[in-house]
Every structure is written in structure tokens, then in C-alpha cells.
Write a protein that holds these residues in place. Structure first.
Motif, short mmCIF file in Angstrom:
data_model
loop_
_atom_site.label_atom_id
_atom_site.label_comp_id
_atom_site.label_asym_id
_atom_site.label_seq_id
_atom_site.Cartn_x
_atom_site.Cartn_y
_atom_site.Cartn_z
N SER A 127 0.83 -1.21 0.00
CA SER A 127 0.00 0.00 0.00
C SER A 127 0.87 1.26 0.00
O SER A 127 0.55 2.25 -0.67
N GLU A 128 1.98 1.22 0.75
CA GLU A 128 2.89 2.37 0.78
C GLU A 128 3.58 2.56 -0.57
O GLU A 128 3.77 3.69 -1.03
N ALA A 129 3.96 1.45 -1.21
CA ALA A 129 4.62 1.53 -2.52
C ALA A 129 3.67 2.12 -3.55
O ALA A 129 4.08 2.95 -4.38
N ILE A 130 2.41 1.72 -3.50
CA ILE A 130 1.41 2.28 -4.43
C ILE A 130 1.22 3.77 -4.16
O ILE A 130 1.16 4.58 -5.09
N PHE A 131 1.13 4.14 -2.89
CA PHE A 131 0.92 5.55 -2.52
C PHE A 131 2.09 6.40 -3.00
O PHE A 131 1.88 7.50 -3.55
N ASP A 132 3.33 5.92 -2.81
CA ASP A 132 4.50 6.68 -3.24
C ASP A 132 4.56 6.79 -4.76
O ASP A 132 4.92 7.84 -5.30
N ALA A 133 4.20 5.70 -5.46
CA ALA A 133 4.26 5.71 -6.92
C ALA A 133 3.20 6.62 -7.52
O ALA A 133 3.34 7.13 -8.63
N LEU A 134 2.11 6.85 -6.77
CA LEU A 134 1.01 7.68 -7.28
C LEU A 134 1.39 9.16 -7.41
O LEU A 134 0.75 9.89 -8.16
N GLU A 135 2.41 9.58 -6.68
CA GLU A 135 2.75 11.01 -6.67
C GLU A 135 3.09 11.53 -8.06
O GLU A 135 2.72 12.64 -8.42
N ASP A 136 3.84 10.73 -8.83
CA ASP A 136 4.27 11.18 -10.16
C ASP A 136 3.52 10.46 -11.29
O ASP A 136 3.93 10.56 -12.45
N ALA A 137 2.46 9.74 -10.97
CA ALA A 137 1.73 8.98 -11.99
C ALA A 137 0.87 9.90 -12.85
O ALA A 137 0.30 10.87 -12.34
N PRO A 138 0.78 9.63 -14.15
CA PRO A 138 -0.13 10.41 -15.02
C PRO A 138 -1.57 10.29 -14.55
O PRO A 138 -1.96 9.29 -13.93
N CYS A 139 -2.38 11.28 -14.87
CA CYS A 139 -3.73 11.35 -14.32
C CYS A 139 -4.60 10.18 -14.78
O CYS A 139 -5.47 9.72 -14.03
N GLU A 140 -4.39 9.66 -16.02
CA GLU A 140 -5.25 8.58 -16.52
C GLU A 140 -5.08 7.31 -15.69
O GLU A 140 -6.06 6.73 -15.21
N VAL A 141 -3.84 6.85 -15.53
CA VAL A 141 -3.62 5.62 -14.76
C VAL A 141 -3.83 5.87 -13.27
O VAL A 141 -4.25 4.97 -12.53
N ALA A 142 -3.56 7.09 -12.80
CA ALA A 142 -3.74 7.42 -11.38
C ALA A 142 -5.21 7.28 -10.97
O ALA A 142 -5.51 6.89 -9.84
N ALA A 143 -6.13 7.59 -11.90
CA ALA A 143 -7.56 7.45 -11.59
C ALA A 143 -7.91 6.01 -11.25
O ALA A 143 -8.69 5.74 -10.33
N HIS A 144 -7.33 5.04 -11.97
CA HIS A 144 -7.58 3.62 -11.70
C HIS A 144 -6.88 3.17 -10.43
O HIS A 144 -7.46 2.45 -9.60
N VAL A 145 -5.63 3.56 -10.30
CA VAL A 145 -4.84 3.09 -9.15
C VAL A 145 -5.40 3.65 -7.85
O VAL A 145 -5.33 2.99 -6.80
N ASN A 146 -5.95 4.85 -7.87
CA ASN A 146 -6.59 5.40 -6.67
C ASN A 146 -7.73 4.51 -6.19
O ASN A 146 -7.89 4.28 -4.98
N ILE A 147 -8.52 3.99 -7.13
CA ILE A 147 -9.61 3.07 -6.75
C ILE A 147 -9.04 1.79 -6.17
O ILE A 147 -9.52 1.28 -5.13
N ILE A 148 -7.98 1.24 -6.81
CA ILE A 148 -7.35 0.01 -6.31
C ILE A 148 -6.75 0.24 -4.93
O ILE A 148 -6.84 -0.62 -4.04
N TYR A 149 -6.16 1.41 -4.74
CA TYR A 149 -5.57 1.74 -3.42
C TYR A 149 -6.65 1.79 -2.34
O TYR A 149 -6.46 1.29 -1.23
N GLU A 150 -7.79 2.39 -2.67
CA GLU A 150 -8.90 2.43 -1.71
C GLU A 150 -9.43 1.03 -1.40
O GLU A 150 -9.80 0.73 -0.26
#
Length: 634
Positions: A127-150
């Protein structure tokens, strides 16, 4: 910033205005829905993205329309061809915009997995690795990963289920499954390597293979759609050039022959364009909602008819239901049967329209031919002017259309005696005889009985088109089945080494991930606790696909020898299947591109042969016949 806010405001207002137009309402909402699946951000953002694709397509159409208006005269015929051409261009550009967005999303996911591997190797939790990787992620993939993180932080089963149903492709579903399994059961090292990192690496490898496959498909299919659309755009130019050089060709281009050939070329272009797009994007399984068919199927008459058919064809209904679920088109049995009836009715109506058009054009050609002949013969006498002859021809034309044959013959003598006083009795009788011959020929042109038989045959062929299409799609779906089995391997390899892991739990995870095999796995999972051997036996009967059968066989012996021993050889089999699939994809793509290239030349071939060469040959033969007749008379 103010300019951007103004553009957003104008775009949203334009969207609200456009969806009030019935023709565009359904299309724009479907486009927004597809964008929401690809990029699950706010509805306002998705509307802007969808309008961007829509407006780019409209701008392309505007350029083509301006060029067409400059080159062609604004006739109904030109307008018909332009509408067909613009529709195809619009559909292609919109589809390309959506597919490009999905390809971009896959590339971002592949890069994001690399970022997760980096942070996870630093000793972070998943969960921490996903959170850290989200900081610089493009908005398109970040939208999906945010749901997976939740999902993995809140352990929200309902949100996980909703995301699995709406995920844009199998790669995001696999990534979600790997994250959920790691969160729930933890990670461990196997052969001095993290099981999670190994599976993420395999997922990344599969994404790269998919991206390369799409790149190769773009290369192999490049230019084919232009080749398909090219003839439609130049039909009017061919007609103008032909009639300018050989005026006699106008009776072919503007008559029944030109009408039939134009319809044939346009119809073949529409069908082949859709086939080529499908051949190029065959691996992209899209489940659709067929609301109109659902409403029609909801009528009580349709319900009773479908139920009666299913009662009399139980085995066929079962096989059809299985094929429809596997194919991924989103049809239910009743909707598919209604679709076949719609094709039947559509084929019959189209055939009647075509035959009526042929009859109308034959009558018009007969009138035009008579007018030219009659004016020439009357003027040759030198006793009346061309204007007077034109008036007589116009009155006879009205006579042809309005009066029955017998009454028309009686009216001819009176009309000629009243209008052509300058001619002698013999000249008037000669003209009257010719007019009566033309009236007889005109009245014989009717909607013939064999037209109706032909329309019924066309309707019968149209009735089977959905079944043939379903059969072809089912055949090509085998490659998608292979991809899904490889995804099963990733999940099983993650789960098999955990202590106290059971077959029932693995089945549940597989049914969550599955798409093609989903119905069979859910049925097996539900009945497994009551009779596990019977559940596995039915699963094998329902899904005879060999790679999947090996998984089912391993489930059968898992309770006796243990999960780990039952799936021990899977890792080696996975490598073999991956390489085999890679090779099969290349062969399959080449075969599909060969089919696409062959089909792409068909509209051009029809245009050259039927629209360009045949009219010239027929006109030449007709002129040769006239010349030979004149020479024989001399």
C-alpha cells in the motif's frame, strides 16, 4: 487559467446543447460512458475528454465536406455519397481516439508497475509503494490506481466488485487481484524471489507483449481503411468524367444500373470497414448494453414467442446462451433472437426499396429516352419549332404517368390533332403509333412478382447474418481464452503456496477475475461446497478448452495430494503457454491482416469493373450495333 476555465465552460454548454439533438444524444452518451470506463475521473472531466474526441472528428468532417462542395455539384446523389463517406470517416476517427486512449493507458500502467517494484524493493509495504508511486503517476492511470488503493486499504468488497465489472481490460483486473491477494495473505519469497514481484514482472511482460501486438496491428492494417473509403469518394468524379467524354453513359450512371452498382459499392464499403476494424481490434472484448433490443424483447408478444421457441429447442437455447456469454457482445437469448428478426425485416424492406428504385429509374429512363427521340423526330419534319416539340413531349410524359394504357391511346390522336396542326395526317399517325409503342413499353415496367421472391431470399440470408457473425467471433475468441488462462496461472501461483489454501478459495478468486469463463466458474464455486467432484465434472463439461481442462484436472486432485503438488508443473507450463501465445499472436495477426487486405480491395475492384469498365463496354457495344445496322441498311 481564465482562458482554460472559459474553454471548459463553453465545452460543457456545447455538450448540454448537443445531447438535446436526438441523433447525437445516444452517441455522445455512449462515448462518455466508454471514456468513463477508460478514465474513471469526474463526469465533467470525462465529458470534456469525450467532446475533445468528438470535435476533432467533426473538424476532419468539416474539411472533407468543404472539399466535396467545391468539387461536386450539390445534387441528391452527391449528398447521398457524401453522407455515407462522412459517416464512415466519423466512426473511424472516434474509434481511433478511444483506442489510442486505451493504448496510452496500458503504457502508463506498464511504467507504473516499474515504479511500484522500485518502492516495494526499498522495503515498503504494498500500500505504501502504491501511494509513493502515485505522486508522479499520469492522471489517466492514477484514476484507476486510486480506486485500487482504496480497495486494498479499506478492504471494500463492494467497491472491488464494481471495479472488476468496469475495469477497462484484463491487465487492470489482474493487477487488482495481485494487490488484493498480497494484502489479504501477505507476500513471501519462493526460490529467493518475492512472489508478488515475480507476478508483477510477468504482468509487465504481458502488457509489453500487448503493446507490441497493437503496434504491429497498426502497421499491418495501416492504409486499409483509406483504401476501403477511397472508391466511394470518387464515384461522382468517375460519373462526371465518363459522361463528359461519352454522353451516352448517362443512361447507365443515372439509370437502374448505376443505382444498383452504387448501392452495392456503398454497402460493401460499410460492411468491409466494420470487418477490418473488428479484425484489427479483435482482442478488445467489449460488453455492450442493447437497450432498444431489451425494450422490444420486453413486449409480451415477444416474450411469449421467445419462451415458446426455448421450450421447443432446449438444447439449442442452452448452446446459444453459452456462446453469447462467451462472445462478450452483451446479448441475451431473447435479444439475439429479436436481432435476427430485425435483420430479417431489414433485409426484406431494403430489398423492396432497392427493387422499387430500380422500377422507378427504368420508367424515368424510358420517359427520357422517348422525349429525346420524339423531339428529334418532330423537329426533323421542319414544320414546327423545338419549343413546340418540347411542349408536346411534356404533355405525352404526363399522359404516360397518369392515364391507363387504353385511355392514353385514345387521348393521343386528339392531342396530336390539336397541337400539331402543321403536320400531315400521315405524319401524325406515324407519331401516334410511336407514342403508343412507348406507352405500352412504359406500362409494362412494373414491380414484377419475382422481385418479391428475390426480396424474400435476401431477407432469409439477412436472418442468418447474426448467427454467422457470432460463429466467426466465437472462433477467434480462442486467443482471448488463452490470455485468460494465463491470467489464471498468475493468480494460482500467488495463492498455491499459502498455508491452508483451499480449492474453494482459489475458485472464488478465479471467478472474480474471469470474463470468458466467468459463468462456469461462478456456477462451480457456488456448488463446490455441496458436491466438489460433481462441480468439477460439470466445469470440465462446460469448458472443454484444453489449457483450462488442465487447471480443472488439478482442482480434481488438489484435495487428495494438496494444492501445491497439484499445480507444481504450472510454472513451467506457463512459460510454454506464454511463448506459444506470442508466436500464435504473430501468425494470427498476419492471417487477419491478409484477410483485411483482400477485403479492402473489393470496393475498389467493384468500382473499376462495374462502375468504370462495364458502362464503357456496354455503350461501345451499343454504338457498334447501331453502326453495323446502318452499314447493313446501306
Amino acid at each position: 487559467m481564465k482562458l482554460n476555465a472559459y474553454i471548459v465552460s463553453v465545452t460543457l454548454k456545447l455538450y448540454r446543447w448537443l445531447i438535446k439533438i436526438p441523433v447525437l444524444k445516444g452517441f455522445l452518451k455512449e462515448l462518455v460512458r466508454r471514456n468513463e470506463l477508460l478514465v474513471p475521473v469526474s463526469s465533467e472531466r470525462n465529458v470534456i475528454n469525450s467532446m475533445s474526441i468528438f470535435l476533432k472528428s467533426i473538424s476532419v468532417l468539416a474539411v472533407i465536406m468543404v472539399i466535396s462542395i467545391l468539387f461536386f455539384s450539390p445534387t441528391m446523389y452527391s449528398a447521398f455519397l457524401l453522407v455515407i463517406f462522412l459517416y464512415l470517416i466519423f466512426e473511424i476517427t472516434v474509434e481511433k481516439g478511444v483506442v489510442d486512449l486505451e493504448t496510452k493507458l496500458l503504457g502508463q500502467l506498464e511504467s507504473f508497475i516499474s515504479e511500484i517494484r522500485y518502492y516495494y524493493n526499498q522495503g515498503s509495504l504494498l500500500s505504501e509503494a502504491i501511494f509513493d508511486a502515485l505522486e508522479d503517476a499520469p492522471c489517466e492511470v492514477a484514476a484507476h490506481v486510486n480506486i485500487i488503493y482504496e480497495v486494498i486499504t479499506e478492504e471494500d468488497e463492494e467497491k472491488a466488485f464494481r471495479y472488476r465489472e468496469t475495469a477497462p481490460n484484463k491487465f487492470f483486473r489482474t493487477f487488482l487481484a495481485l494487490c488484493e491477494i498480497t494484502t489479504k495473505y501477505g507476500d513471501f519469497n519462493q526460490k529467493e524471489e518475492s512472489v508478488l514481484l515475480r507476478n508483477l514482472n510477468l504482468l509487465k511482460k504481458e502488457i509489453k507483449t500487448e503493446l507490441l501486438k497493437r503496434k504491429n496491428a497498426d502497421h499491418l492494417f495501416s492504409g486499409l481503411l483509406f483504401l476501403v473509403l477511397f472508391p466511394v469518394f470518387f464515384l461522382r468524379l468517375i460519373e462526371m468524367w465518363g459522361t463528359y467524354n461519352v454522353p451516352e453513359l448517362s443512361k447507365y450512371y443515372q439509370g437502374a444500373y448505376g443505382f444498383v452498382v452504387t448501392i452495392l459499392i456503398c454497402l460493401s464499403t460499410l460492411v468491409i470497414q466494420r470487418v477490418i476494424v473488428w479484425l484489427k481490434n479483435i482482442s478488445m472484448l467489449k460488453r455492450k448494453k442493447h437497450r432498444l433490443l431489451g425494450r422490444i424483447a420486453g413486449f409480451s408478444v415477444c416474450k411469449r414467442a421467445v419462451e415458446k421457441w426455448m421450450d421447443h429447442h432446449i438444447q439449442k437455447a442452452h448452446q446459444l446462451d453459452k456462446r453469447l456469454k462467451r462472445c462478450g457482445e452483451g446479448y441475451t437469448i431473447d435479444q439475439f433472437l429479436i436481432l435476427r428478426i430485425c435483420y430479417l425485416i431489414g433485409g426484406f424492406v431494403f430489398s423492396i426499396f432497392l427493387m422499387s428504385g430500380i422500377t422507378h429509374l427504368q420508367k424515368r429512363a424510358q420517359v427520357t429516352q422517348w422525349q429525346q427521340l420524339q423531339k428529334t423526330q418532330v423537329v426533323i419534319s421542319g414544320k414546327i419549332t423545338l419549343e413546340e416539340a418540347t411542349d408536346v413531349a411534356a404533355e405525352v410524359t404526363r399522359l404516360l404517368v397518369r392515364l391507363p394504357e387504353e385511355k392514353a391511346k385514345l387521348y393521343v390522336d386528339k392531342m396530336l390533332a390539336r397541337r400539331l396542326l402543321e403536320l400531315t395526317e400521315e405524319e401524325r399517325e406515324s407519331i401516334a403509333e410511336q407514342i403508343q409503342i412507348q406507352i405500352h413499353s412504359y406500362k409494362r415496367i412494373t414491380f414484377a412478382w419475382y422481385y418479391l421472391i428475390l426480396a424474400i431470399l435476401v431477407a432469409g440470408i439477412a436472418y442468418f447474418i447474426p448467427s454467422w457473425s457470432l460463429g466467426i467471433k466465437t472462433y477467434y475468441l480462442e486467443k482471448g481464452m488463452e490470455d485468460e488462462v494465463l491470467g489464471f496461472h498468475s493468480i494460482i501461483l500467488m495463492l498455491m503456496s499459502f498455508p491452508r489454501m483451499s480449492t474453494e478459495v482459489i475458485l472464488e478468486w478465479l471467478s472474480n477475475y474471469a470474463e470468458i469463463f466467468k459463468a462456469s466458474l461462478e456456477e462451480c464455486s457456488d456448488s463446490f461446497s455441496m458436491d466438489n467432484e460433481e462441480a468439477i465434472r460439470r466445469l470440465k463439461e462446460q469448458e472443454p478448452y484444453p489449457p483450462f481442462l488442465r487447471i480443472a484436472e488439478s482442482f480434481k486432485v488438489a484435495d487428495r495430494i494438496g494444492i501445491k503438488n497439484a499445480f507444481r508443473e504450472m510454472e513451467f507450463e506457463r512459460e510454454y503457454l506464454f511463448e506459444k501465445r506470442k508466436q500464435d499472436n504473430e501468425i494470427n495477426l498476419k492471417n487477419r491482416s491478409t484477410i483485411g487486405k483482400t477485403l479492402a480491395f473489393l470496393p475498389l475492384l467493384l468500382t473499376i469493373c462495374l462502375y468504370l469498365i462495364v458502362p464503357f463496354v456496354l455503350a461501345s457495344m451499343e454504338q457498334l450495333s447501331v453502326y453495323l445496322g446502318s452499314a447493313g441498311a446501306i
